[in-house]
Design a protein around this motif. Structure first.
Motif, PDB file in Angstrom:
ATOM      1  N   GLY A  31       7.012 -10.130 -24.723  1.00 49.56           N
ATOM      2  CA  GLY A  31       5.617 -10.163 -24.667  1.00 49.56           C
ATOM      3  C   GLY A  31       4.943  -9.006 -23.766  1.00 49.56           C
ATOM      4  N   LYS A  32       5.658  -8.739 -22.802  1.00 51.20           N
ATOM      5  CA  LYS A  32       5.164  -8.131 -21.575  1.00 51.20           C
ATOM      6  C   LYS A  32       4.817  -6.627 -22.009  1.00 51.20           C
ATOM      7  CE  LYS A  32       6.962 -10.479 -17.470  1.00 51.20           C
ATOM      8  NZ  LYS A  32       7.537 -10.482 -16.204  1.00 51.20           N
ATOM      9  N   LEU A  33       5.258  -6.095 -23.272  1.00 51.26           N
ATOM     10  CA  LEU A  33       4.985  -4.840 -23.542  1.00 51.26           C
ATOM     11  C   LEU A  33       3.516  -4.926 -24.108  1.00 51.26           C
ATOM     12  CD1 LEU A  33       5.930  -2.179 -24.405  1.00 51.26           C
ATOM     13  CD2 LEU A  33       6.620  -3.072 -26.667  1.00 51.26           C
ATOM     14  N   GLN A  34       2.881  -6.179 -24.373  1.00 54.91           N
ATOM     15  CA  GLN A  34       1.391  -6.110 -24.568  1.00 54.91           C
ATOM     16  C   GLN A  34       0.523  -5.673 -23.375  1.00 54.91           C
ATOM     17  OE1 GLN A  34       1.452 -10.225 -25.946  1.00 54.91           O
ATOM     18  NE2 GLN A  34      -0.405 -10.278 -24.779  1.00 54.91           N
ATOM     19  N   ASP A  35       1.144  -5.733 -22.260  1.00 56.31           N
ATOM     20  CA  ASP A  35       0.296  -5.405 -21.108  1.00 56.31           C
ATOM     21  C   ASP A  35       0.104  -4.019 -20.895  1.00 56.31           C
ATOM     22  OD1 ASP A  35       0.238  -8.393 -20.690  1.00 56.31           O
ATOM     23  OD2 ASP A  35       2.129  -8.229 -19.424  1.00 56.31           O
ATOM     24  N   GLU A  36       0.985  -3.292 -21.501  1.00 53.87           N
ATOM     25  CA  GLU A  36       0.983  -1.977 -21.418  1.00 53.87           C
ATOM     26  C   GLU A  36      -0.187  -1.266 -22.642  1.00 53.87           C
ATOM     27  OE1 GLU A  36       2.960  -0.034 -19.352  1.00 53.87           O
ATOM     28  OE2 GLU A  36       3.446  -2.045 -18.647  1.00 53.87           O
ATOM     29  N   VAL A  37      -0.748  -1.967 -23.437  1.00 54.70           N
ATOM     30  CA  VAL A  37      -1.746  -1.699 -24.276  1.00 54.70           C
ATOM     31  C   VAL A  37      -3.110  -1.725 -23.609  1.00 54.70           C
ATOM     32  CG1 VAL A  37      -2.703  -2.041 -26.597  1.00 54.70           C
ATOM     33  CG2 VAL A  37      -0.225  -2.176 -26.281  1.00 54.70           C
ATOM     34  N   GLN A  38      -3.822  -0.779 -23.794  1.00 58.91           N
ATOM     35  CA  GLN A  38      -5.046  -0.819 -23.355  1.00 58.91           C
ATOM     36  C   GLN A  38      -6.139  -1.388 -24.463  1.00 58.91           C
ATOM     37  OE1 GLN A  38      -6.475   3.109 -22.243  1.00 58.91           O
ATOM     38  NE2 GLN A  38      -5.885   2.691 -20.258  1.00 58.91           N
ATOM     39  N   PRO A  39      -6.381  -2.868 -24.578  1.00 60.41           N
ATOM     40  CA  PRO A  39      -6.962  -3.507 -25.772  1.00 60.41           C
ATOM     41  C   PRO A  39      -8.449  -2.967 -25.947  1.00 60.41           C
ATOM     42  CG  PRO A  39      -6.976  -4.857 -23.783  1.00 60.41           C
ATOM     43  CD  PRO A  39      -6.083  -3.801 -23.092  1.00 60.41           C
ATOM     44  N   ILE A  40      -8.641  -3.171 -27.144  1.00 54.36           N
ATOM     45  CA  ILE A  40     -10.002  -2.965 -27.765  1.00 54.36           C
ATOM     46  C   ILE A  40     -10.603  -4.184 -28.419  1.00 54.36           C
ATOM     47  CG2 ILE A  40     -11.504  -1.491 -29.353  1.00 54.36           C
ATOM     48  CD1 ILE A  40      -9.422   0.876 -28.755  1.00 54.36           C
ATOM     49  N   HIS A  41      -9.736  -4.674 -29.067  1.00 57.10           N
ATOM     50  CA  HIS A  41      -9.903  -5.865 -29.914  1.00 57.10           C
ATOM     51  C   HIS A  41      -8.608  -6.825 -29.925  1.00 57.10           C
ATOM     52  CE1 HIS A  41     -13.875  -4.380 -31.720  1.00 57.10           C
ATOM     53  NE2 HIS A  41     -13.168  -3.435 -32.265  1.00 57.10           N
TER      54      HIS A  41
END
Length: 271
Positions: A31-41
């Protein structure tokens, strides 16, 4: 089912207002891979029409739209498994939705048990092929011609160009990486020593409880697929180490920096 897929895709499309370049599915402990994404929604699974709910520790319950290395990403933080009691139709439902959204590239990740003697815990393996030993096939039943053909070509389940780009990213960053064959079993039990021996004798390098149904359905819809796996435990006919889900998550966590580097390199350099 097709109506449900379209309803869910329409709901997501109305929010993100775009077609992502990649869909990414995060496996156990990754799940830590999601921290690399700059979230929009960020959408909670429970708020998405027809979406199932994940029940496994280490699997979040969010669909994240954002950017990674300048590319548009739709990321599943947590996947669904047959062993949770879901039908195969439900397990692969999100992949169907990704296709209807117009996404062409699918990146998968998982945790697996290694039977190859060259593997060590926390090693990274890029899947080059698989052996499907799941008790149910995701394409069983009436074929939906709008989604794909009755009989699906599986001669290249994992996209060779994606594999080459990921390998290059690993080499450039001095990351040890393997290519291997993944065997899929139902779970949720970890394998016995004899079962690990069977898996090795069948020609596989590792074993897990996910991924293959998603790959089959993605190929049914002519998507390009890549999968990266973390070896979280080792087994064989002469090995009887105890293993727990907590140990799986710990091993995945140890490998995360390297997984992130390889995935980011692939996303950045794949057209």
């Amino acid at each position: 089912m097709l109506e449900k897929i379209k309803e869910t895709a329409s709901f997501i499309k109305n929010i993100i207002q775009d077609t992502p370049d990649f869909a990414i599915v995060l496996g156990s402990g990754l799940g830590k891979l999601q921290d690399e994404v700059q979230p929009i929604h960020v959408l909670e699974y429970k708020d998405i029409p027809n979406f199932p709910q994940t029940t496994v520790v280490g699997h979040g319950g969010q669909l994240i739209y954002g950017t990674l290395e300048g590319k548009k990403i739709l990321m599943m933080s947590g996947r669904f498994h047959y062993y949770e009691g879901y039908s195969m139709e439900t397990v692969v439902f999100p992949i169907r939705v990704f296709h209807v959204l117009g996404i062409k590239n699918l990146l998968l990740s998982n945790a697996s048990g290694g039977v190859n003697s060259n593997y060590q815990v926390a090693d990274i393996v890029i899947l080059k092929d698989h052996i499907n030993m799941m008790p149910e096939h995701p394409l069983r039943g009436r074929n939906i011609e709008e989604l794909g053909p009755r009989f699906v070509d599986m001669s290249e389940p994992y996209h060779k160009k994606m594999i080459a780009i990921a390998e290059k990213a690993a080499t450039e960053n001095n990351i040890k990486i393997h290519q291997g064959i993944y065997l899929g079993l139902q779970g949720p039990t970890f394998e016995t020593p004899a079962e690990y021996g069977m898996i090795k004798a069948m020609g596989a390098d590792m074993v897990g409880m996910s991924t293959i149904p998603e790959v089959i359905v993605a190929k049914h819809m002519d998507m390009d697929v890549f999968c990266i796996s973390v070896i979280t435990d080792l087994g064989g006919p002469d090995i009887s180490f105890a293993v727990s889900h907590e140990e799986v998550l710990n091993a995945a966590n140890k490998a995360m920096p390297n997984v992130i580097t390889v995935v980011k390199g692939l996303v950045k350099n794949y057209p």
